[in-house]
Design an enzyme around this catalytic site. Structure first.
Site, PDB file in Angstrom:
ATOM      1  N   PRO A   2     -89.793  27.022  -8.039  1.00 14.31           N
ATOM      2  CA  PRO A   2     -90.015  28.468  -7.969  1.00 14.31           C
ATOM      3  C   PRO A   2     -89.357  29.162  -9.163  1.00 14.31           C
ATOM      4  CG  PRO A   2     -88.376  27.789  -6.358  1.00 14.31           C
ATOM      5  CD  PRO A   2     -88.905  26.539  -6.978  1.00 14.31           C
ATOM      6  N   GLU A   3     -89.991  30.189  -9.668  1.00 17.17           N
ATOM      7  CA  GLU A   3     -89.398  30.984 -10.752  1.00 17.17           C
ATOM      8  C   GLU A   3     -88.973  32.337 -10.200  1.00 17.17           C
ATOM      9  OE1 GLU A   3     -91.349  30.837 -14.530  1.00 17.17           O
ATOM     10  OE2 GLU A   3     -92.030  28.786 -14.253  1.00 17.17           O
ATOM     11  N   LYS A  61     -83.228  32.576 -11.254  1.00 16.76           N
ATOM     12  CA  LYS A  61     -83.886  31.813 -10.194  1.00 16.76           C
ATOM     13  C   LYS A  61     -82.922  31.445  -9.079  1.00 16.76           C
ATOM     14  CE  LYS A  61     -85.442  29.205 -13.781  1.00 16.76           C
ATOM     15  NZ  LYS A  61     -86.032  28.037 -14.442  1.00 16.76           N
ATOM     16  N   ARG A 282     -92.846  18.047 -19.749  1.00 14.48           N
ATOM     17  CA  ARG A 282     -93.840  18.864 -19.061  1.00 14.48           C
ATOM     18  C   ARG A 282     -94.917  19.227 -20.082  1.00 14.48           C
ATOM     19  NH1 ARG A 282     -90.269  23.296 -16.011  1.00 14.48           N
ATOM     20  NH2 ARG A 282     -89.122  23.231 -17.945  1.00 14.48           N
TER      21      ARG A 282
END
Ligand SMILES: [Zn+2]
Length: 296
Positions: A2-3, A61, A282
């Protein structure tokens, strides 16, 4: 992961549903969920019992619940959401989730108020967890749980200084996207919102920060704040009052992203297919025409 916007949705849900309530008992259903609480699950439960949650806070975050007023040195419950951690607010008659890890019941739960809710930490992959830490003065000002006291303020923080954040990024002497993801320069920006911000301002993430002008730095951080604001506005609309969910339920990830996850689709600005490049295990997504790679 989650950001910031996803975590902020959870924080708002917790502020609405658990702030001001006193903890009656805590049940730790899986030891991994309290592994960051080094004194163990028994200590975790005992430390929380009888305490009042006075606020739900967030920086970047990171999310925590203040206990008994949030004074310097007082305790806070730090939530690590990991890949799949969820903070659910549920009525006690709702069946336990398969991956329920921690249950926090309140003194007004079912006894004084039949509709009282409890807080559940549910985590399928058990990378996340809860732990209790003292609040200490943070590097960027304010009080934070000790393990995250090094992180900088995020662009949505009222005390955020754009000029300080730009200066911190330019000092990093690295590639721009790496600096944006460095939570000690500016917090809250992850892979998705970094790619979106860079696309908006037509900069490639591999640009060296030492050649970034102050104006470019301000522009990219302002764009990051804007895209996170827009994501938050969308997340807020689908938020179910009794179900605080970090993953899936809010539908953030099918919102209109211009670059992130859009490999080979046309750039919304110029029509050139979006390119995917590998980045720190990524991917980075950018427009080859709007965001040319810097020359070596
Ligand atoms: Zn383009």
């Amino acid at each position: 992961m989650p950001e910031l916007p996803e975590v902020e949705v959870v924080r708002r849900g917790l502020a609405d549903h658990v702030a001001g309530r006193t903890i009656a008992r805590v049940e730790v259903a899986h030891p991994r969920a309290v592994r960051r609480h080094l004194e163990g699950g028994g200590d975790f439960a005992a430390r929380l019992q009888g305490r009042t949650i006075t606020a739900a806070r967030r920086r970047g975050k990171y999310l925590w619940l203040e206990l008994d007023g949030g004074e310097p040195g007082s305790d806070a419950v730090l939530a690590h959401l990991g890949m799949s951690g969820q903070m659910l607010v549920a009525t006690p008659d709702r069946p336990d989730e398969k991956h329920l890890r921690i249950r926090i019941a309140f003194s007004d739960d079912g006894v004084h108020s039949p509709s009282g809710t409890e807080l559940r930490f549910v985590d399928q992959r058990t990378f996340g967890g809860l732990s209790v830490h003292p609040l200490v003065p943070a590097v960027g000002g304010g009080l934070l749980p000790a393990p995250v006291a090094h992180i900088a303020r995020d662009p949505m923080d009222p005390a955020f200084s754009l000029d300080d954040a730009v200066a911190a990024i330019r000092r990093r002497r690295t590639e721009l996207k790496r600096a944006l993801l460095d939570q000690t320069a500016v917090s809250g920006i992850g892979n998705i919102y970094a790619d979106e911000a860079l696309w908006r301002v037509r900069l490639h993430g591999a640009r060296p920060t030492e050649k970034l002008t102050r104006a470019q730095g301000r522009t990219v951080l302002t764009a990051a704040a804007e895209v996170m604001d827009e994501a938050l506005a969308q997340g807020g609309t689908s938020f179910d009052a009794l179900y605080v969910n970090v993953n899936g339920a809010s539908g953030y990830f099918d919102r209109s992203l211009a670059a992130y996850g859009q490999a080979d689709r046309p750039c919304p600005r110029c029509g050139t297919p979006i390119r995917r490049e590998s980045f720190m295990n990524r991917s980075s997504f950018s427009c080859p025409r709007c965001q040319p790679r810097p020359r070596r």
